[in-house]
Each structure stands twice: as structure tokens, then as C-alpha cells.
Design an enzyme around this catalytic site. Structure first.
Site, PDB file in Angstrom:
ATOM      1  N   THR A  72       0.951  -1.275   0.014  1.00  0.00           N
ATOM      2  CA  THR A  72       0.018  -0.074  -0.017  1.00  0.00           C
ATOM      3  C   THR A  72       0.873   1.064  -0.006  1.00  0.00           C
ATOM      4  OG1 THR A  72      -1.636  -1.095   1.331  1.00  0.00           O
ATOM      5  CG2 THR A  72      -1.823   1.115   1.224  1.00  0.00           C
ATOM      6  N   PHE A  99       6.181  -4.670  -6.000  1.00  0.00           N
ATOM      7  CA  PHE A  99       6.637  -5.983  -5.810  1.00  0.00           C
ATOM      8  C   PHE A  99       6.978  -6.520  -7.046  1.00  0.00           C
ATOM      9  CE2 PHE A  99       4.852  -5.261  -1.627  1.00  0.00           C
ATOM     10  CZ  PHE A  99       5.663  -5.992  -1.045  1.00  0.00           C
ATOM     11  N   HIS A 131      -0.732   5.485 -14.896  1.00  0.00           N
ATOM     12  CA  HIS A 131      -1.523   4.206 -14.380  1.00  0.00           C
ATOM     13  C   HIS A 131      -3.217   4.427 -14.494  1.00  0.00           C
ATOM     14  CE1 HIS A 131       1.986   3.711 -11.709  1.00  0.00           C
ATOM     15  NE2 HIS A 131       1.780   2.750 -11.600  1.00  0.00           N
ATOM     16  N   LYS A 135      -6.459   4.378  -9.578  1.00  0.00           N
ATOM     17  CA  LYS A 135      -5.135   4.384  -8.578  1.00  0.00           C
ATOM     18  C   LYS A 135      -5.317   5.918  -7.735  1.00  0.00           C
ATOM     19  CE  LYS A 135      -0.173   4.610  -8.040  1.00  0.00           C
ATOM     20  NZ  LYS A 135      -0.334   3.663  -7.002  1.00  0.00           N
ATOM     21  N   GLY A 141       3.916   5.647  -6.075  1.00  0.00           N
ATOM     22  CA  GLY A 141       4.911   5.028  -5.008  1.00  0.00           C
ATOM     23  C   GLY A 141       6.378   4.605  -5.830  1.00  0.00           C
ATOM     24  N   THR A 142       6.026   3.830  -6.793  1.00  0.00           N
ATOM     25  CA  THR A 142       7.066   3.539  -7.798  1.00  0.00           C
ATOM     26  C   THR A 142       7.924   4.680  -8.186  1.00  0.00           C
ATOM     27  OG1 THR A 142       5.864   1.503  -8.317  1.00  0.00           O
ATOM     28  CG2 THR A 142       7.752   1.996  -9.759  1.00  0.00           C
TER      29      THR A 142
END
Length: 233
Positions: A72, A99, A131, A135, A141-142
Site C-alpha cells: 500500500t 513488488f 496508471h 489509482k 510510490g514507484t
């Protein structure tokens, strides 16, 4: 392995399918409105909830001695609290902004390119992420992890969404239906450009990486990252 899912949206359901396919059991599903949670019926937890719920989910698992994986984003102002609690409870925790195995290799490539370009002042760095429209946070976050990887290896000082500045990395965020995630790091000069890009074709890579991280963390204690999981040094 008994896995608890905190957050049962699209990612939670995909993680469930991936975990079942790898021979695991989904023992608990926690979503909005869930009140009673049996922490004795889980070996590990995977959190893909919401920014508002993440801190409580992670803290509850650590309090009950459950290793937890969190993907998250949007809650990292409280990250140090989780680190302190994890150490206090001698627990196990992995946070990753992404991930995907490919994205984590991309993180390393991004950092290495930053080191190569450190003293080449003719280039201006920009970062773009795209994205799906569902979202919630921007930038992703990436994208923030990519920006931080550049900052750690160059003389850039910060990043800014739709911003600019001499030592600031501008990040552009786009939201388009059905785009799993595309990240592009660009170095532009007057004579040429260098770009590296990662494009996700679907979300299955995110789910697989989260399950692999959950498998890896069993029996370990401490704060880890996907670099540890993938042995990327």
C-alpha cells in the site's frame, strides 16, 4: 502457508489466485467493515489496502507477531513508527512501492544509470508515470522510489509533482483507463536523449512478487525490502 489478505480489492483477489496457484491457503480476508480478525489463523499477512488503513493493519499484525508484507502506498509519513514497532516486537516487515520482479530490477538499473550520469551536467532528468484511473495516489510510490534512487546517486536534491527547478526532478502523473503501470526515466540534452522504461502488461507480476516476498519472510526477523528478497545486493 496460511496467508491473511488485508484489502480485498482487485489486487487482493489477484494475490489470492496467485497464492492458491502456488499451493497456499487464504485463511483470512480483511476489507472495509471487517471487525473480528483471528490472528492465530495466519502465518503471514499481505496488505494491499488503503492509505488510511495501512498503518493500523501493519501495526496490528506486528503486535500479534505476524510477519507482514505491505504494498500500500500513500502512508509513508508513518513509516518510522512501523520500523520502531517492528524492532520493539522483534517482528518482520517488508514494504515495497512495487513488488514486481521486473520493477525491482528496474530500480537497480535506474540507480546505476544515475551513478553513470552524476557528472554529466548537460542532461536534465524528468520522470513520468502512467496508471489506471482507479489509482488513488499521485505520483505513484514507484515513481517516488525511482526519484529517490536518482537523488541518492546524483546532485539532485528533491522531486516535485508537475514542478521544476534546477536540482528538482519533475514527475508527471497520467491516469488512463486500464493501464497497469508505465514508468519512464528520461535524460534530455540539446543533442540527444537517454530513456529507460518499465511497462507492466498486467497486474499479475505485482501479485507474484508479493507472494514470493511472503514466502521469503517466514522465519525471519527485521525490516527488509525486495532487494533482500531478490538478493540484489
Amino acid at each position: 502457508m496460511k496467508i491473511a489478505l488485508f484489502g480485498y480489492g482487485k489486487m487482493g483477489k489477484m494475490i489470492e489466485r496467485t497464492a492458491l496457484g502456488r499451493g497456499h491457503v487464504i485463511s483470512t480476508k480483511v476489507d472495509i467493515g471487517t471487525t473480528n480478525i483471528d490472528f492465530s489463523d495466519m502465518d503471514v499477512a499481505i496488505d494491499f489496502s488503503t492509505p488510511d488503513a495501512a498503518l493500523g493493519n501493519i501495526s496490528s499484525c506486528l503486535e500479534h507477531g505476524i510477519p507482514i508484507i505491505s504494498g500500500t502506498t500513500g502512508w509513508l509519513k508513518d513509516y518510522d513508527k512501523v520500523v520502531d514497532l517492528c524492532h520493539k516486537k522483534n517482528g518482520a516487515f517488508i514494504y515495497a512501492s512495487n513488488f514486481s520482479l521486473g520493477v525491482n530490477i528496474f530500480f537497480e538499473l535506474n540507480a546505476y544509470l544515475g551513478k553513470m550520469m552524476r557528472n554529466v551536467n548537460e542532461y536534465k532528468i524528468t520522470l513520468e508515470e502512467t496508471h489506471h484511473t482507479q489509482k488513488l495516489d499521485a505520483p505513484s510510490g514507484t515513481a517516488i522510489t525511482l526519484a529517490q534512487g536518482i537523488i541518492e546517486n546524483t546532485d539532485y536534491l528533491d522531486w516535485k509533482l508537475n514542478g521544476n527547478g534546477e536540482k528538482t526532478i519533475p514527475i508527471t502523473s497520467k491516469r488512463i483507463d486500464a493501464v497497469p503501470g508505465t514508468h519512464t526515466v528520461s535524460y534530455h540534452s540539446e543533442v540527444d536523449s537517454i530513456e529507460i522504461q518499465h511497462t507492466a502488461h498486467n497486474r499479475e507480476g505485482f501479485a507474484l512478487g508479493a507472494v514470493i516476498a511472503a514466502e521469503w519472510i517466514l522465519g525471519k526477523k527485521g525490516i527488509f525490502s525486495m532487494k533482500d528478497v531478490l538478493n540484489l545486493g
